[in-house]
Design a protein around this motif. Structure first.
Motif, PDB file in Angstrom:
ATOM      1  N   GLY A  93       0.803  -1.225   0.000  1.00  0.00           N
ATOM      2  CA  GLY A  93       0.000   0.000   0.000  1.00  0.00           C
ATOM      3  C   GLY A  93       0.825   1.260   0.000  1.00  0.00           C
ATOM      4  N   LYS A  94       2.093   1.168  -0.419  1.00  0.00           N
ATOM      5  CA  LYS A  94       2.992   2.325  -0.396  1.00  0.00           C
ATOM      6  C   LYS A  94       2.872   3.200  -1.655  1.00  0.00           C
ATOM      7  CE  LYS A  94       5.062   1.107   3.433  1.00  0.00           C
ATOM      8  NZ  LYS A  94       4.907   1.833   4.662  1.00  0.00           N
ATOM      9  N   ILE A  95       2.287   2.657  -2.717  1.00  0.00           N
ATOM     10  CA  ILE A  95       2.115   3.436  -3.946  1.00  0.00           C
ATOM     11  C   ILE A  95       0.671   3.922  -3.987  1.00  0.00           C
ATOM     12  CG2 ILE A  95       2.227   3.421  -6.462  1.00  0.00           C
ATOM     13  CD1 ILE A  95       4.148   1.076  -6.269  1.00  0.00           C
ATOM     14  N   LYS A  96       0.493   5.214  -4.235  1.00  0.00           N
ATOM     15  CA  LYS A  96      -0.849   5.780  -4.291  1.00  0.00           C
ATOM     16  C   LYS A  96      -1.424   5.573  -5.691  1.00  0.00           C
ATOM     17  CE  LYS A  96      -3.474   9.896  -3.377  1.00  0.00           C
ATOM     18  NZ  LYS A  96      -3.464  11.340  -3.290  1.00  0.00           N
ATOM     19  N   PRO A  97      -2.638   5.025  -5.793  1.00  0.00           N
ATOM     20  CA  PRO A  97      -3.253   4.848  -7.108  1.00  0.00           C
ATOM     21  C   PRO A  97      -3.498   6.194  -7.798  1.00  0.00           C
ATOM     22  CG  PRO A  97      -4.407   3.564  -5.446  1.00  0.00           C
ATOM     23  CD  PRO A  97      -3.449   4.445  -4.729  1.00  0.00           C
ATOM     24  N   GLU A  98      -3.311   6.212  -9.107  1.00  0.00           N
ATOM     25  CA  GLU A  98      -3.476   7.445  -9.887  1.00  0.00           C
ATOM     26  C   GLU A  98      -4.937   7.696 -10.250  1.00  0.00           C
ATOM     27  OE1 GLU A  98      -0.546   7.644 -13.148  1.00  0.00           O
ATOM     28  OE2 GLU A  98       0.353   5.914 -12.157  1.00  0.00           O
ATOM     29  N   ALA A  99      -5.745   6.652 -10.247  1.00  0.00           N
ATOM     30  CA  ALA A  99      -7.166   6.793 -10.552  1.00  0.00           C
ATOM     31  C   ALA A  99      -7.943   5.741  -9.775  1.00  0.00           C
ATOM     32  CB  ALA A  99      -7.395   6.630 -12.049  1.00  0.00           C
ATOM     33  N   LYS A 100      -9.236   6.022  -9.595  1.00  0.00           N
ATOM     34  CA  LYS A 100     -10.067   5.110  -8.799  1.00  0.00           C
ATOM     35  C   LYS A 100     -11.461   5.056  -9.406  1.00  0.00           C
ATOM     36  CE  LYS A 100     -12.137   4.878  -4.199  1.00  0.00           C
ATOM     37  NZ  LYS A 100     -12.208   5.529  -2.897  1.00  0.00           N
ATOM     38  N   GLU A 125      -4.578   7.906 -21.065  1.00  0.00           N
ATOM     39  CA  GLU A 125      -3.996   9.009 -20.281  1.00  0.00           C
ATOM     40  C   GLU A 125      -2.651   8.614 -19.683  1.00  0.00           C
ATOM     41  OE1 GLU A 125      -7.015   9.978 -17.431  1.00  0.00           O
ATOM     42  OE2 GLU A 125      -8.363  10.799 -18.953  1.00  0.00           O
ATOM     43  N   GLN A 126      -2.172   7.417 -19.984  1.00  0.00           N
ATOM     44  CA  GLN A 126      -0.874   6.878 -19.560  1.00  0.00           C
ATOM     45  C   GLN A 126      -0.751   6.757 -18.041  1.00  0.00           C
ATOM     46  OE1 GLN A 126       2.231   9.042 -21.561  1.00  0.00           O
ATOM     47  NE2 GLN A 126       1.534   8.368 -23.564  1.00  0.00           N
ATOM     48  N   LYS A 127      -1.837   6.392 -17.396  1.00  0.00           N
ATOM     49  CA  LYS A 127      -1.803   6.114 -15.960  1.00  0.00           C
ATOM     50  C   LYS A 127      -1.364   4.671 -15.787  1.00  0.00           C
ATOM     51  CE  LYS A 127      -5.132   9.588 -14.828  1.00  0.00           C
ATOM     52  NZ  LYS A 127      -6.442   9.958 -14.339  1.00  0.00           N
ATOM     53  N   ARG A 128      -0.682   4.382 -14.678  1.00  0.00           N
ATOM     54  CA  ARG A 128      -0.147   3.034 -14.471  1.00  0.00           C
ATOM     55  C   ARG A 128      -0.906   2.254 -13.399  1.00  0.00           C
ATOM     56  NH1 ARG A 128       4.859   1.739 -16.549  1.00  0.00           N
ATOM     57  NH2 ARG A 128       3.923  -0.304 -16.516  1.00  0.00           N
ATOM     58  N   LEU A 129      -1.180   2.869 -12.252  1.00  0.00           N
ATOM     59  CA  LEU A 129      -1.833   2.147 -11.155  1.00  0.00           C
ATOM     60  C   LEU A 129      -3.234   2.684 -10.922  1.00  0.00           C
ATOM     61  CD1 LEU A 129      -1.571  -0.024  -8.976  1.00  0.00           C
ATOM     62  CD2 LEU A 129      -0.728   1.743  -7.440  1.00  0.00           C
ATOM     63  N   ILE A 130      -4.196   1.778 -10.981  1.00  0.00           N
ATOM     64  CA  ILE A 130      -5.604   2.132 -10.821  1.00  0.00           C
ATOM     65  C   ILE A 130      -6.184   1.298  -9.691  1.00  0.00           C
ATOM     66  CG2 ILE A 130      -7.856   1.982 -11.952  1.00  0.00           C
ATOM     67  CD1 ILE A 130      -6.381   2.344 -14.562  1.00  0.00           C
ATOM     68  N   TYR A 187      -5.914  -3.650  -7.061  1.00  0.00           N
ATOM     69  CA  TYR A 187      -4.962  -2.804  -7.766  1.00  0.00           C
ATOM     70  C   TYR A 187      -4.875  -3.340  -9.187  1.00  0.00           C
ATOM     71  CZ  TYR A 187      -3.078  -1.133  -3.271  1.00  0.00           C
ATOM     72  OH  TYR A 187      -2.913  -0.568  -2.034  1.00  0.00           O
ATOM     73  N   VAL A 188      -4.948  -2.459 -10.150  1.00  0.00           N
ATOM     74  CA  VAL A 188      -4.796  -2.842 -11.553  1.00  0.00           C
ATOM     75  C   VAL A 188      -3.617  -2.046 -12.091  1.00  0.00           C
ATOM     76  CG1 VAL A 188      -5.884  -2.944 -13.813  1.00  0.00           C
ATOM     77  CG2 VAL A 188      -7.263  -3.268 -11.764  1.00  0.00           C
ATOM     78  N   TYR A 189      -2.557  -2.756 -12.448  1.00  0.00           N
ATOM     79  CA  TYR A 189      -1.357  -2.111 -12.980  1.00  0.00           C
ATOM     80  C   TYR A 189      -1.393  -2.232 -14.498  1.00  0.00           C
ATOM     81  CZ  TYR A 189       3.464  -0.469 -12.821  1.00  0.00           C
ATOM     82  OH  TYR A 189       4.606   0.276 -12.961  1.00  0.00           O
ATOM     83  N   LEU A 190      -1.364  -1.084 -15.171  1.00  0.00           N
ATOM     84  CA  LEU A 190      -1.507  -1.058 -16.631  1.00  0.00           C
ATOM     85  C   LEU A 190      -0.153  -1.071 -17.337  1.00  0.00           C
ATOM     86  CD1 LEU A 190      -4.329   1.621 -16.954  1.00  0.00           C
ATOM     87  CD2 LEU A 190      -4.557  -0.852 -16.844  1.00  0.00           C
ATOM     88  N   ARG A 191      -0.152  -1.545 -18.574  1.00  0.00           N
ATOM     89  CA  ARG A 191       1.059  -1.551 -19.396  1.00  0.00           C
ATOM     90  C   ARG A 191       1.358  -0.133 -19.863  1.00  0.00           C
ATOM     91  NH1 ARG A 191       2.081  -6.836 -20.634  1.00  0.00           N
ATOM     92  NH2 ARG A 191       0.284  -8.225 -20.500  1.00  0.00           N
ATOM     93  N   ARG A 192       2.600   0.067 -20.297  1.00  0.00           N
ATOM     94  CA  ARG A 192       2.967   1.360 -20.886  1.00  0.00           C
ATOM     95  C   ARG A 192       2.391   1.442 -22.297  1.00  0.00           C
ATOM     96  NH1 ARG A 192       8.166   1.345 -18.174  1.00  0.00           N
ATOM     97  NH2 ARG A 192       8.148   3.146 -16.792  1.00  0.00           N
ATOM     98  N   GLN A 193       2.000   2.633 -22.684  1.00  0.00           N
ATOM     99  CA  GLN A 193       1.483   2.825 -24.031  1.00  0.00           C
ATOM    100  C   GLN A 193       2.649   2.865 -25.011  1.00  0.00           C
ATOM    101  OE1 GLN A 193      -0.848   6.340 -24.411  1.00  0.00           O
ATOM    102  NE2 GLN A 193      -2.480   5.260 -25.475  1.00  0.00           N
TER     103      GLN A 193
END
Length: 194
Positions: A93-100, A125-130, A187-193
């Motif tokens: 839980g140390k990384i803050k999600p960029e979107a929810k 929008e190139q977000k990584r952690l949701i 947590y959903v970690y997205l790939r890089r665009q």
């Protein structure tokens, strides 16, 4: 009890019956009198039965049906496709999600298209952690013979994220840390665009 020998009349009757048959193996002819008067071959002595314990070779009980594992264990056992160090930090839980997105109170028909649109927009929008909040679900066991899982969205979201069109953009799915929702969020970690 000894075996009784047949009398003359019985041998004669048997001879008439035997004369009407066709031998299976006609190589050797043995008269009926020889067969009756011959002593039976002696059987070899029976070997003693070795000591055994009941159930030693028995196989463990295997149910005839497969029960799907709980969603928590299946998500936890999934292979790590992202950087392991970053994954461990994310799980703590140390990384803050960029979107929810919060799917509380939605039906499956409402939640699925909304989740698809949200993930695809975050990817562009190139977000990584949701953070996807599903809720833990309500216990609604009606007491019937078929067990009912509670938390329909909680069970469906990992499946939706691992099938097209979202499978191409999602790199990792993990259960959220307690501060971000615990068992009721992912947590959903997205790939890089590219």
């Amino acid at each position: 009890m000894s075996r009784r020998k047949p009398n003359k009349d019985e041998l004669e009757l048997w001879g008439q019956v035997a004369g009407t048959t066709v031998p299976m193996h006609p190589k050797k002819k043995v008269s009926m009198a020889e067969r009756v008067n011959s002593k039976p071959k002696r059987q070899p002595a029976a070997t003693p039965i070795a000591q055994f314990e009941l159930g030693v070779r028995a196989k463990a009980y295997q149910p005839a049906h497969d029960i799907a594992p709980d969603v928590r264990t299946s998500v936890a056992k999934a292979a790590v496709h992202m950087d392991r160090k970053k994954h461990a930090t994310m799980k703590r839980g140390k990384i803050k999600p960029e979107a929810k997105i919060d799917l509380h109170g939605m039906t499956v028909a409402e939640a699925h298209p909304r989740l698809n649109a949200f993930i695809m927009r975050a990817y562009t929008e190139q977000k990584r952690l949701i953070l996807v909040v599903t809720g833990k679900g309500k216990a609604r066991d009606d007491g019937g013979p078929i067990p009912v899982r509670f938390g329909v969205l909680r069970h469906q979201v990992p499946h939706w994220l691992s099938t097209p069109p979202l499978a191409q953009v999602v790199m990792q799915i993990s259960e959220a840390h307690l501060r971000h929702g615990g068992g009721g969020a992912y947590y959903v970690y997205l790939r890089r665009q590219r």
